[in-house]
Motif scaffolding. Structure first.
Motif, PDB file in Angstrom:
ATOM      1  N   ILE A 337      85.372   5.222   8.262  1.00  0.00           N
ATOM      2  CA  ILE A 337      84.493   4.093   8.592  1.00  0.00           C
ATOM      3  C   ILE A 337      83.026   4.530   8.644  1.00  0.00           C
ATOM      4  CG2 ILE A 337      86.276   2.814   9.839  1.00  0.00           C
ATOM      5  CD1 ILE A 337      85.101   3.892  12.456  1.00  0.00           C
ATOM      6  N   SER A 338      82.742   5.722   8.140  1.00  0.00           N
ATOM      7  CA  SER A 338      81.386   6.267   8.202  1.00  0.00           C
ATOM      8  C   SER A 338      80.636   6.035   6.899  1.00  0.00           C
ATOM      9  CB  SER A 338      81.419   7.776   8.483  1.00  0.00           C
ATOM     10  OG  SER A 338      82.041   8.056   9.706  1.00  0.00           O
ATOM     11  N   ASN A 339      79.303   6.020   6.993  1.00  0.00           N
ATOM     12  CA  ASN A 339      78.422   6.105   5.835  1.00  0.00           C
ATOM     13  C   ASN A 339      77.350   7.136   6.147  1.00  0.00           C
ATOM     14  OD1 ASN A 339      76.330   4.791   7.367  1.00  0.00           O
ATOM     15  ND2 ASN A 339      77.264   2.819   6.863  1.00  0.00           N
ATOM     16  N   GLU A 340      76.390   7.310   5.246  1.00  0.00           N
ATOM     17  CA  GLU A 340      75.391   8.358   5.452  1.00  0.00           C
ATOM     18  C   GLU A 340      74.550   8.138   6.708  1.00  0.00           C
ATOM     19  OE1 GLU A 340      73.816   5.382   2.418  1.00  0.00           O
ATOM     20  OE2 GLU A 340      75.678   6.460   2.825  1.00  0.00           O
ATOM     21  N   ASN A 341      74.481   6.895   7.195  1.00  0.00           N
ATOM     22  CA  ASN A 341      73.696   6.606   8.398  1.00  0.00           C
ATOM     23  C   ASN A 341      74.494   6.824   9.684  1.00  0.00           C
ATOM     24  OD1 ASN A 341      71.360   5.759   6.930  1.00  0.00           O
ATOM     25  ND2 ASN A 341      72.348   3.782   6.555  1.00  0.00           N
ATOM     26  N   THR A 342      75.784   6.567   9.643  1.00  0.00           N
ATOM     27  CA  THR A 342      76.597   6.628  10.860  1.00  0.00           C
ATOM     28  C   THR A 342      77.449   7.889  10.955  1.00  0.00           C
ATOM     29  OG1 THR A 342      78.414   5.420   9.782  1.00  0.00           O
ATOM     30  CG2 THR A 342      76.747   4.105  10.949  1.00  0.00           C
ATOM     31  N   ALA A 366      87.148  25.386  14.703  1.00  0.00           N
ATOM     32  CA  ALA A 366      88.093  25.882  13.707  1.00  0.00           C
ATOM     33  C   ALA A 366      88.983  24.757  13.188  1.00  0.00           C
ATOM     34  CB  ALA A 366      88.958  26.993  14.322  1.00  0.00           C
ATOM     35  N   VAL A 367      89.322  23.807  14.052  1.00  0.00           N
ATOM     36  CA  VAL A 367      90.186  22.694  13.668  1.00  0.00           C
ATOM     37  C   VAL A 367      89.431  21.649  12.845  1.00  0.00           C
ATOM     38  CG1 VAL A 367      91.504  20.739  14.575  1.00  0.00           C
ATOM     39  CG2 VAL A 367      91.757  22.991  15.621  1.00  0.00           C
ATOM     40  N   GLN A 368      88.231  21.280  13.272  1.00  0.00           N
ATOM     41  CA  GLN A 368      87.519  20.162  12.657  1.00  0.00           C
ATOM     42  C   GLN A 368      86.576  20.553  11.523  1.00  0.00           C
ATOM     43  OE1 GLN A 368      86.134  17.859  16.442  1.00  0.00           O
ATOM     44  NE2 GLN A 368      86.577  16.331  14.863  1.00  0.00           N
ATOM     45  N   ALA A 369      86.113  21.789  11.508  1.00  0.00           N
ATOM     46  CA  ALA A 369      85.084  22.178  10.539  1.00  0.00           C
ATOM     47  C   ALA A 369      85.452  21.879   9.087  1.00  0.00           C
ATOM     48  CB  ALA A 369      84.743  23.662  10.706  1.00  0.00           C
ATOM     49  N   PRO A 370      86.644  22.284   8.603  1.00  0.00           N
ATOM     50  CA  PRO A 370      86.942  22.036   7.194  1.00  0.00           C
ATOM     51  C   PRO A 370      86.884  20.568   6.816  1.00  0.00           C
ATOM     52  CG  PRO A 370      88.492  23.618   8.125  1.00  0.00           C
ATOM     53  CD  PRO A 370      87.723  23.042   9.270  1.00  0.00           C
ATOM     54  N   VAL A 371      87.387  19.701   7.705  1.00  0.00           N
ATOM     55  CA  VAL A 371      87.421  18.264   7.416  1.00  0.00           C
ATOM     56  C   VAL A 371      86.022  17.664   7.451  1.00  0.00           C
ATOM     57  CG1 VAL A 371      88.335  16.029   8.182  1.00  0.00           C
ATOM     58  CG2 VAL A 371      89.752  18.081   8.366  1.00  0.00           C
ATOM     59  N   MET A 372      85.266  17.953   8.517  1.00  0.00           N
ATOM     60  CA  MET A 372      83.967  17.315   8.698  1.00  0.00           C
ATOM     61  C   MET A 372      82.930  17.843   7.707  1.00  0.00           C
ATOM     62  SD  MET A 372      85.252  15.500  10.993  1.00  0.00           S
ATOM     63  CE  MET A 372      83.882  14.382  11.227  1.00  0.00           C
ATOM     64  N   LYS A 377      79.511  17.005   2.879  1.00  0.00           N
ATOM     65  CA  LYS A 377      79.064  17.360   1.531  1.00  0.00           C
ATOM     66  C   LYS A 377      79.234  16.175   0.579  1.00  0.00           C
ATOM     67  CE  LYS A 377      79.635  21.342  -0.346  1.00  0.00           C
ATOM     68  NZ  LYS A 377      80.221  22.581  -0.923  1.00  0.00           N
ATOM     69  N   ASN A 378      80.332  15.468   0.695  1.00  0.00           N
ATOM     70  CA  ASN A 378      80.584  14.323  -0.182  1.00  0.00           C
ATOM     71  C   ASN A 378      79.584  13.189   0.054  1.00  0.00           C
ATOM     72  OD1 ASN A 378      82.777  15.641  -1.330  1.00  0.00           O
ATOM     73  ND2 ASN A 378      84.254  14.740   0.089  1.00  0.00           N
ATOM     74  N   LEU A 379      79.153  13.038   1.305  1.00  0.00           N
ATOM     75  CA  LEU A 379      78.185  11.981   1.633  1.00  0.00           C
ATOM     76  C   LEU A 379      76.750  12.437   1.409  1.00  0.00           C
ATOM     77  CD1 LEU A 379      79.687  10.474   4.924  1.00  0.00           C
ATOM     78  CD2 LEU A 379      79.452   9.310   2.725  1.00  0.00           C
ATOM     79  N   GLY A 380      76.543  13.736   1.239  1.00  0.00           N
ATOM     80  CA  GLY A 380      75.206  14.261   1.019  1.00  0.00           C
ATOM     81  C   GLY A 380      74.347  14.282   2.266  1.00  0.00           C
ATOM     82  N   VAL A 381      74.967  14.477   3.449  1.00  0.00           N
ATOM     83  CA  VAL A 381      74.215  14.517   4.699  1.00  0.00           C
ATOM     84  C   VAL A 381      74.100  15.970   5.172  1.00  0.00           C
ATOM     85  CG1 VAL A 381      74.909  12.187   5.355  1.00  0.00           C
ATOM     86  CG2 VAL A 381      76.304  14.130   6.091  1.00  0.00           C
ATOM     87  N   THR A 386      75.830  18.249  11.065  1.00  0.00           N
ATOM     88  CA  THR A 386      77.252  17.939  11.235  1.00  0.00           C
ATOM     89  C   THR A 386      77.900  18.936  12.194  1.00  0.00           C
ATOM     90  OG1 THR A 386      77.387  17.042   8.990  1.00  0.00           O
ATOM     91  CG2 THR A 386      79.461  17.707  10.031  1.00  0.00           C
ATOM     92  N   ALA A 387      77.566  20.206  12.025  1.00  0.00           N
ATOM     93  CA  ALA A 387      78.117  21.237  12.915  1.00  0.00           C
ATOM     94  C   ALA A 387      77.703  20.980  14.361  1.00  0.00           C
ATOM     95  CB  ALA A 387      77.644  22.616  12.461  1.00  0.00           C
ATOM     96  N   MET A 388      76.455  20.629  14.571  1.00  0.00           N
ATOM     97  CA  MET A 388      75.985  20.385  15.940  1.00  0.00           C
ATOM     98  C   MET A 388      76.544  19.087  16.508  1.00  0.00           C
ATOM     99  SD  MET A 388      74.461  23.049  16.772  1.00  0.00           S
ATOM    100  CE  MET A 388      73.938  22.488  18.394  1.00  0.00           C
ATOM    101  N   ALA A 389      76.877  18.121  15.648  1.00  0.00           N
ATOM    102  CA  ALA A 389      77.518  16.900  16.136  1.00  0.00           C
ATOM    103  C   ALA A 389      78.898  17.216  16.702  1.00  0.00           C
ATOM    104  CB  ALA A 389      77.615  15.871  15.006  1.00  0.00           C
ATOM    105  N   VAL A 390      79.626  18.120  16.033  1.00  0.00           N
ATOM    106  CA  VAL A 390      80.919  18.569  16.561  1.00  0.00           C
ATOM    107  C   VAL A 390      80.714  19.303  17.887  1.00  0.00           C
ATOM    108  CG1 VAL A 390      82.904  20.083  16.160  1.00  0.00           C
ATOM    109  CG2 VAL A 390      81.982  18.711  14.278  1.00  0.00           C
TER     110      VAL A 390
END
Length: 441
Positions: A337-342, A366-372, A377-381, A386-390
């Motif tokens: 449900i995400s886009n480049e803004n959310t 270790a669990v979430q990094a590969p997925v997020m 990368k696919n969204l170009g953000v 992203t790492a700090m959001a986790v």
């Protein structure tokens, strides 16, 4: 605010079980989710749980050590005087709440393990000296400083991705801390929390007639026998060793020498082992003799009982969530449900949810990094963001996750439900602020 606090405290007092019971409930809940949401069979999930059960033994021992050595150090005459002098600064309950919060925030920004213990110990000293301060809110204020740790100098995620050879290097590369800890968005969150959290805690103060006042006698440590009080009649060689100031000083200096060597070699890369090492050998020196040191240890060990029995169950939870792919499913639900803004805001929220089942910053990454990271990368953000959001998602929901509150609760002599009502308010308000930063910046 008063109505919110009243509702929150009643909610937690009524429905928040003992942390040990909570992890048992979470275990069955996660088993059920894994069976229904993944391809894993009940037998496989059982295997994941058992295989992961002992994977946090090293971390568990580190947490036991930080509680015990923190207690030992703080019970020494020197630290009692030091914390006691600082505790005389606030002259009213409101000032006490604000000062304890600021001290805890700054200490946890420097190092989360150091901050957890110092915050709780300082809160105890303040409670002994300030009349009319609500003890539960005071300890909750000390624990609230922990919310800042993932954006501080001991951040597991930021330090991991800044280290060459880390497991996500092919996806993200080696990311300097200038792009994570010292980035503009992270500094805005840190500075904002240092301002917002003390204000929230101050506003949560109950009316004087409703304050939970602790009996100061309950906060006094048992006085240990001081060196030189042993009867001098026919001390055996073993007695002389037990009461030797020189022996404690020598081993203490040996430990501090290693710390000096470590800093020269590695710089100020302070981790949990180094904090424990520091607390241990300072405690040995400050208690002056081996006998007094061991007496202090004996009085401190009981405070670590909750950690010893509960952390293996959390390791079992991590084993299920990781091996079954449940964490990936939860993360992908937010990604869908995400886009480049959310995206970064939803990453924060997904990490906050996963934190209830994987309450370890490094383990959760270790669990979430590969997925997020792949989704980013696919969204170009921004990948560092992203790492700090986790990282911030993990820190944010710790306010109602008793996993890391156990050391502070052990020191304070309280139960999780005594402070989690305040933690819920802090989580809600700071969650709005942190989410806004990740959405707008």
């Amino acid at each position: 605010m008063k109505s919110m606090i009243l509702f929150s405290n009643r909610l937690m007092q009524r429905y928040m079980p003992d942390p040990f019971l909570l992890v048992i409930v979470l275990t069955f809940f996660v088993i059920g989710l894994s069976v229904f949401l993944t391809d894993s069979t009940p037998v496989q999930v059982l295997g994941y749980w058992g295989d992961g059960f002992w994977n946090l033994l090293e971390f568990s021992m580190q947490m036991v050590f930080i509680v015990v050595t923190g207690h030992v150090m703080a019970s020494s005459p020197f630290f009692k005087k030091l914390l006691g002098n600082l505790a005389t600064v606030p002259k009213s309950p409101g000032q006490a709440i604000i000062l304890v919060t600021i001290v805890a925030l700054i200490a946890c920004w420097i190092n989360w393990g150091f901050g957890l213990i110092i915050g709780a110990l300082f809160a105890r000293e303040v409670a002994k000296r300030v009349d009319g301060v609500d003890y539960r809110l005071l300890i909750a204020s000390a624990y609230s400083g922990f919310i800042i740790w993932s954006g501080g100098l001991s951040s597991s995620v930021a330090l991991t991705i800044a280290t060459p050879g880390h497991f996500t290097e092919k996806l993200i590369g080696v990311v300097p801390t200038s792009e994570t800890l010292f980035s503009s968005f992270n500094l805005i969150i840190v500075i904002g929390l240092i301002i917002i959290v003390p204000i929230i805690n101050r506003l949560m103060m109950p009316p004087k007639q409703q304050a939970f006042i602790i009996d100061r006698n309950l906060l006094e440590e048992t006085v240990t026998m001081q060196a030189g009080t042993v009867e001098q009649m026919e001390m055996t060689p073993a007695d002389r060793l037990e009461n030797s100031k020189i022996l404690s000083l020598l081993i203490g200096l040996l430990g501090l020498s290693f710390l000096g060597f470590y800093i020269v070699t590695n710089g100020f890369a302070i981790n949990l082992n180094i904090v424990n090492f520091l607390f241990l050998f300072i405690g040995i020196i400050l208690h002056k003799t081996p006998k007094l040191f061991l007496e202090a240890v004996t009085g401190s060990v009981k405070s670590a009982s909750g950690i010893i029995i509960q952390f293996p169950f959390y390791a079992g939870l991590m084993g299920i969530v990781t091996a079954s792919g449940l964490a990936g499913i939860l993360s992908n639900a937010f990604i869908s449900i995400s886009n480049e803004n959310t995206f970064h805001m939803f990453t924060l929220w997904s990490a906050g949810l996963v934190n209830f089942f994987v309450p370890s910053g490094g383990g959760q990454w270790a669990v979430q990094a590969p997925v997020m990271l792949e989704a980013a990368k696919n969204l170009g953000v921004s990948l560092p963001k992203t790492a700090m959001a986790v990282a911030w998602g993990d820190a944010w929901t710790n306010m109602i996750q008793p996993f890391y509150a156990l050391p502070a609760l052990a020191i304070a002599g309280l139960k999780a439900k005594d402070i989690m009502g305040y933690g819920l308010i802090i989580m809600l308000i700071t969650g709005i602020f942190i989410s806004a930063v990740f959405y707008f910046l």
